[in-house]
Design a protein around this motif. Structure first.
Motif, PDB file in Angstrom:
ATOM      1  N   GLU A 175       0.833  -1.207   0.000  1.00  0.00           N
ATOM      2  CA  GLU A 175       0.000   0.000   0.000  1.00  0.00           C
ATOM      3  C   GLU A 175       0.868   1.258   0.000  1.00  0.00           C
ATOM      4  OE1 GLU A 175      -3.520   2.176  -0.059  1.00  0.00           O
ATOM      5  OE2 GLU A 175      -3.183   0.020  -0.319  1.00  0.00           O
ATOM      6  N   ARG A 176       1.953   1.214   0.745  1.00  0.00           N
ATOM      7  CA  ARG A 176       2.851   2.375   0.796  1.00  0.00           C
ATOM      8  C   ARG A 176       3.478   2.632  -0.567  1.00  0.00           C
ATOM      9  NH1 ARG A 176       7.897   3.679   0.897  1.00  0.00           N
ATOM     10  NH2 ARG A 176       8.512   1.495   0.650  1.00  0.00           N
ATOM     11  N   VAL A 177       3.954   1.575  -1.231  1.00  0.00           N
ATOM     12  CA  VAL A 177       4.587   1.724  -2.543  1.00  0.00           C
ATOM     13  C   VAL A 177       3.569   2.226  -3.567  1.00  0.00           C
ATOM     14  CG1 VAL A 177       5.691   0.466  -4.423  1.00  0.00           C
ATOM     15  CG2 VAL A 177       6.340  -0.012  -2.064  1.00  0.00           C
ATOM     16  N   SER A 178       2.346   1.689  -3.508  1.00  0.00           N
ATOM     17  CA  SER A 178       1.307   2.114  -4.443  1.00  0.00           C
ATOM     18  C   SER A 178       0.952   3.586  -4.252  1.00  0.00           C
ATOM     19  CB  SER A 178       0.064   1.238  -4.260  1.00  0.00           C
ATOM     20  OG  SER A 178      -0.972   1.667  -5.108  1.00  0.00           O
ATOM     21  N   GLN A 179       0.812   4.013  -3.000  1.00  0.00           N
ATOM     22  CA  GLN A 179       0.488   5.408  -2.736  1.00  0.00           C
ATOM     23  C   GLN A 179       1.634   6.329  -3.149  1.00  0.00           C
ATOM     24  OE1 GLN A 179      -2.494   6.517  -1.663  1.00  0.00           O
ATOM     25  NE2 GLN A 179      -1.730   8.596  -1.972  1.00  0.00           N
ATOM     26  N   GLU A 180       2.846   5.886  -2.943  1.00  0.00           N
ATOM     27  CA  GLU A 180       4.008   6.698  -3.346  1.00  0.00           C
ATOM     28  C   GLU A 180       4.058   6.861  -4.868  1.00  0.00           C
ATOM     29  OE1 GLU A 180       8.901   6.690  -2.795  1.00  0.00           O
ATOM     30  OE2 GLU A 180       7.651   5.118  -1.896  1.00  0.00           O
ATOM     31  N   LYS A 181       3.729   5.788  -5.601  1.00  0.00           N
ATOM     32  CA  LYS A 181       3.710   5.864  -7.063  1.00  0.00           C
ATOM     33  C   LYS A 181       2.635   6.833  -7.536  1.00  0.00           C
ATOM     34  CE  LYS A 181       4.064   1.968  -9.131  1.00  0.00           C
ATOM     35  NZ  LYS A 181       3.734   0.618  -9.683  1.00  0.00           N
ATOM     36  N   LEU A 182       1.454   6.762  -6.934  1.00  0.00           N
ATOM     37  CA  LEU A 182       0.365   7.665  -7.311  1.00  0.00           C
ATOM     38  C   LEU A 182       0.729   9.118  -7.000  1.00  0.00           C
ATOM     39  CD1 LEU A 182      -2.542   8.158  -8.257  1.00  0.00           C
ATOM     40  CD2 LEU A 182      -3.304   7.678  -5.926  1.00  0.00           C
ATOM     41  N   ASP A 183       1.352   9.362  -5.870  1.00  0.00           N
ATOM     42  CA  ASP A 183       1.740  10.729  -5.516  1.00  0.00           C
ATOM     43  C   ASP A 183       2.747  11.300  -6.515  1.00  0.00           C
ATOM     44  OD1 ASP A 183       0.095  10.574  -3.327  1.00  0.00           O
ATOM     45  OD2 ASP A 183       1.685  10.028  -1.917  1.00  0.00           O
ATOM     46  N   LYS A 184       3.665  10.481  -6.982  1.00  0.00           N
ATOM     47  CA  LYS A 184       4.665  10.956  -7.944  1.00  0.00           C
ATOM     48  C   LYS A 184       4.009  11.315  -9.280  1.00  0.00           C
ATOM     49  CE  LYS A 184       8.692   8.499  -6.091  1.00  0.00           C
ATOM     50  NZ  LYS A 184       9.738   7.471  -6.351  1.00  0.00           N
ATOM     51  N   VAL A 185       3.039  10.489  -9.715  1.00  0.00           N
ATOM     52  CA  VAL A 185       2.363  10.770 -10.978  1.00  0.00           C
ATOM     53  C   VAL A 185       1.524  12.041 -10.867  1.00  0.00           C
ATOM     54  CG1 VAL A 185       0.632   9.917 -12.605  1.00  0.00           C
ATOM     55  CG2 VAL A 185       2.379   8.370 -11.708  1.00  0.00           C
ATOM     56  N   LEU A 186       0.851  12.239  -9.766  1.00  0.00           N
ATOM     57  CA  LEU A 186       0.053  13.453  -9.578  1.00  0.00           C
ATOM     58  C   LEU A 186       0.938  14.694  -9.506  1.00  0.00           C
ATOM     59  CD1 LEU A 186      -2.622  12.220  -6.987  1.00  0.00           C
ATOM     60  CD2 LEU A 186      -2.861  12.463  -9.458  1.00  0.00           C
ATOM     61  N   THR A 187       2.089  14.557  -8.866  1.00  0.00           N
ATOM     62  CA  THR A 187       3.028  15.683  -8.830  1.00  0.00           C
ATOM     63  C   THR A 187       3.535  16.009 -10.229  1.00  0.00           C
ATOM     64  OG1 THR A 187       3.701  15.057  -6.591  1.00  0.00           O
ATOM     65  CG2 THR A 187       5.179  16.505  -7.824  1.00  0.00           C
ATOM     66  N   TYR A 188       3.856  14.970 -11.006  1.00  0.00           N
ATOM     67  CA  TYR A 188       4.300  15.172 -12.386  1.00  0.00           C
ATOM     68  C   TYR A 188       3.202  15.858 -13.215  1.00  0.00           C
ATOM     69  CZ  TYR A 188       4.990  13.906 -17.282  1.00  0.00           C
ATOM     70  OH  TYR A 188       5.090  13.944 -18.654  1.00  0.00           O
ATOM     71  N   THR A 189       1.942  15.439 -13.011  1.00  0.00           N
ATOM     72  CA  THR A 189       0.829  16.024 -13.756  1.00  0.00           C
ATOM     73  C   THR A 189       0.690  17.511 -13.446  1.00  0.00           C
ATOM     74  OG1 THR A 189      -0.322  13.901 -13.748  1.00  0.00           O
ATOM     75  CG2 THR A 189      -1.646  15.864 -14.167  1.00  0.00           C
ATOM     76  N   LYS A 190       0.740  17.867 -12.179  1.00  0.00           N
ATOM     77  CA  LYS A 190       0.584  19.272 -11.797  1.00  0.00           C
ATOM     78  C   LYS A 190       1.740  20.128 -12.311  1.00  0.00           C
ATOM     79  CE  LYS A 190      -2.045  18.120  -7.637  1.00  0.00           C
ATOM     80  NZ  LYS A 190      -2.057  18.128  -6.157  1.00  0.00           N
ATOM     81  N   GLN A 191       2.952  19.599 -12.292  1.00  0.00           N
ATOM     82  CA  GLN A 191       4.109  20.376 -12.736  1.00  0.00           C
ATOM     83  C   GLN A 191       4.091  20.616 -14.239  1.00  0.00           C
ATOM     84  OE1 GLN A 191       7.477  18.134 -11.302  1.00  0.00           O
ATOM     85  NE2 GLN A 191       7.321  18.944  -9.205  1.00  0.00           N
ATOM     86  N   ASN A 192       3.614  19.658 -15.017  1.00  0.00           N
ATOM     87  CA  ASN A 192       3.692  19.772 -16.471  1.00  0.00           C
ATOM     88  C   ASN A 192       2.449  20.375 -17.112  1.00  0.00           C
ATOM     89  OD1 ASN A 192       6.267  18.132 -17.657  1.00  0.00           O
ATOM     90  ND2 ASN A 192       5.562  17.220 -15.728  1.00  0.00           N
ATOM     91  N   LEU A 193       1.321  20.350 -16.431  1.00  0.00           N
ATOM     92  CA  LEU A 193       0.098  20.870 -17.039  1.00  0.00           C
ATOM     93  C   LEU A 193      -0.462  22.088 -16.329  1.00  0.00           C
ATOM     94  CD1 LEU A 193      -1.837  17.567 -17.861  1.00  0.00           C
ATOM     95  CD2 LEU A 193      -0.332  18.890 -19.337  1.00  0.00           C
ATOM     96  N   VAL A 194       0.253  22.618 -15.340  1.00  0.00           N
ATOM     97  CA  VAL A 194      -0.268  23.759 -14.597  1.00  0.00           C
ATOM     98  C   VAL A 194      -0.380  25.002 -15.476  1.00  0.00           C
ATOM     99  CG1 VAL A 194       2.003  24.508 -13.780  1.00  0.00           C
ATOM    100  CG2 VAL A 194      -0.045  25.040 -12.432  1.00  0.00           C
ATOM    101  N   LEU A 195       0.458  25.106 -16.509  1.00  0.00           N
ATOM    102  CA  LEU A 195       0.419  26.268 -17.392  1.00  0.00           C
ATOM    103  C   LEU A 195      -0.656  26.164 -18.462  1.00  0.00           C
ATOM    104  CD1 LEU A 195       4.264  26.806 -17.959  1.00  0.00           C
ATOM    105  CD2 LEU A 195       2.762  28.018 -16.365  1.00  0.00           C
ATOM    106  N   TYR A 196      -1.246  24.983 -18.637  1.00  0.00           N
ATOM    107  CA  TYR A 196      -2.169  24.778 -19.753  1.00  0.00           C
ATOM    108  C   TYR A 196      -3.588  24.417 -19.293  1.00  0.00           C
ATOM    109  CZ  TYR A 196       2.531  24.142 -21.609  1.00  0.00           C
ATOM    110  OH  TYR A 196       3.867  24.299 -21.905  1.00  0.00           O
TER     111      TYR A 196
END
Length: 293
Positions: A175-196
């Motif tokens: 569960e910890r590894v799964s949540q960590e993976k999801l958090d990284k993807v959400l962080t990547y999404t916010k960083q790359n699409l925040v301008l658009y």
């Protein structure tokens, strides 16, 4: 007593309310058939009186005839008969009986002590001491095993096994590894699409991504329109990056981004998106990135 009064009041209110409803229905019925107002009210009163009389008669019949008969039938059972005897004895008489029982052994024991000689007194005292010692020796022997028997199984049952502990630790780590993976993807999404994307659309996209990752079925989404600066290849790269991080199949990821970004990918089929989502082109704002998670 208060509870019994409340129950009686509630029962009477229900009965009288039912009688009133029947009277009103009778009044509406006669009005429907063309009777005048006075006659309808007279019918209401008569019906209420008749229903009340029927209820009182039924209550008297049950209390004087049916209730004793039912009680005689139940008195055949020993458990009900004992319960009835206990209820009928007043509390004062029970206390008097208990006090009499307590005082009788004292009188019976005091009489032999007055008539006995010194020798018999010594024998009686010796016997009483020996009996008391036996009682003191017996009680611990009976109490200790019962305590140990009652305590040991509870502790054994409540203690988890080694397999359960290992399984719980493995599930927690997964569960910890799964949540960590999801958090990284959400962080990547916010960083790359925040301008658009607007704040509302960005939060909605993160919710869709979370549901897409945690569910085996395709989530229900509403299309999100991104800024015109992002091209079709940018959305395809974004889809490939998150699908790669989640370990999702290409076709499933292509279907997901086709539904979410339906406006941008309106001219591309799902098969085309699946085939070209990992292609590289010279001009693109979102690069391929297979190391998000």
């Amino acid at each position: 007593m208060e509870q019994r009064k409340i129950e009686h009041i509630t029962l009477h209110l229900i009965i009288f309310g039912t009688i009133a409803i029947i009277g009103v229905l009778a009044r509406q019925t006669v009005l429907h058939y063309g009777w005048d107002e006075f006659s309808s009210y007279l019918i209401l009163v008569v019906c209420s009186i008749i229903m009340g009389a029927i209820y009182l008669n039924l209550q008297i019949i049950f209390g004087q005839i049916l209730s004793p008969t039912i009680e005689k039938c139940f008195m055949r059972f020993e458990c009900y008969r004992n319960k009835a005897v206990v209820i009928e004895v007043p509390i004062e008489q029970q206390e008097l009986i208990e006090s009499t029982i307590d005082t009788e052994p004292i009188v019976s024991e005091s009489e032999p002590e007055i008539e006995t000689t010194s020798d018999t007194t010594e024998e009686v005292s010796t016997l009483s001491l020996s009996e008391s010692n036996e009682d003191m020796a017996v009680f611990p022997k009976e109490e200790i095993p019962s305590a140990s028997i009652s305590n040991i199984p509870i502790e054994v049952l409540n203690q988890p096994s080694e397999y359960e502990i290992s399984r719980a630790n493995a599930m927690a780590e997964k569960e910890r590894v799964s949540q960590e993976k999801l958090d990284k993807v959400l962080t990547y999404t916010k960083q790359n699409l925040v301008l658009y994307l607007s704040e509302t659309d960005l939060n909605r996209l993160c919710g869709y991504i979370t549901e897409y990752y945690l569910s085996d079925t395709m989530p229900k989404v509403e299309q999100i329109k991104v800024d015109a600066q992002l091209k079709t290849i940018d959305i395809m790269h974004f889809g490939w990056n998150i699908g790669k991080a989640f370990g999702k199949p290409r076709l499933q990821t292509a279907t997901f981004i086709k539904r979410v970004f339906a406006h941008t990918l309106r001219d591309s089929e799902i098969s085309t998106i699946e085939r070209k989502m990992s292609h590289t082109e010279s001009e693109c704002k979102i690069k391929l990135n297979g190391n998000i998670a």
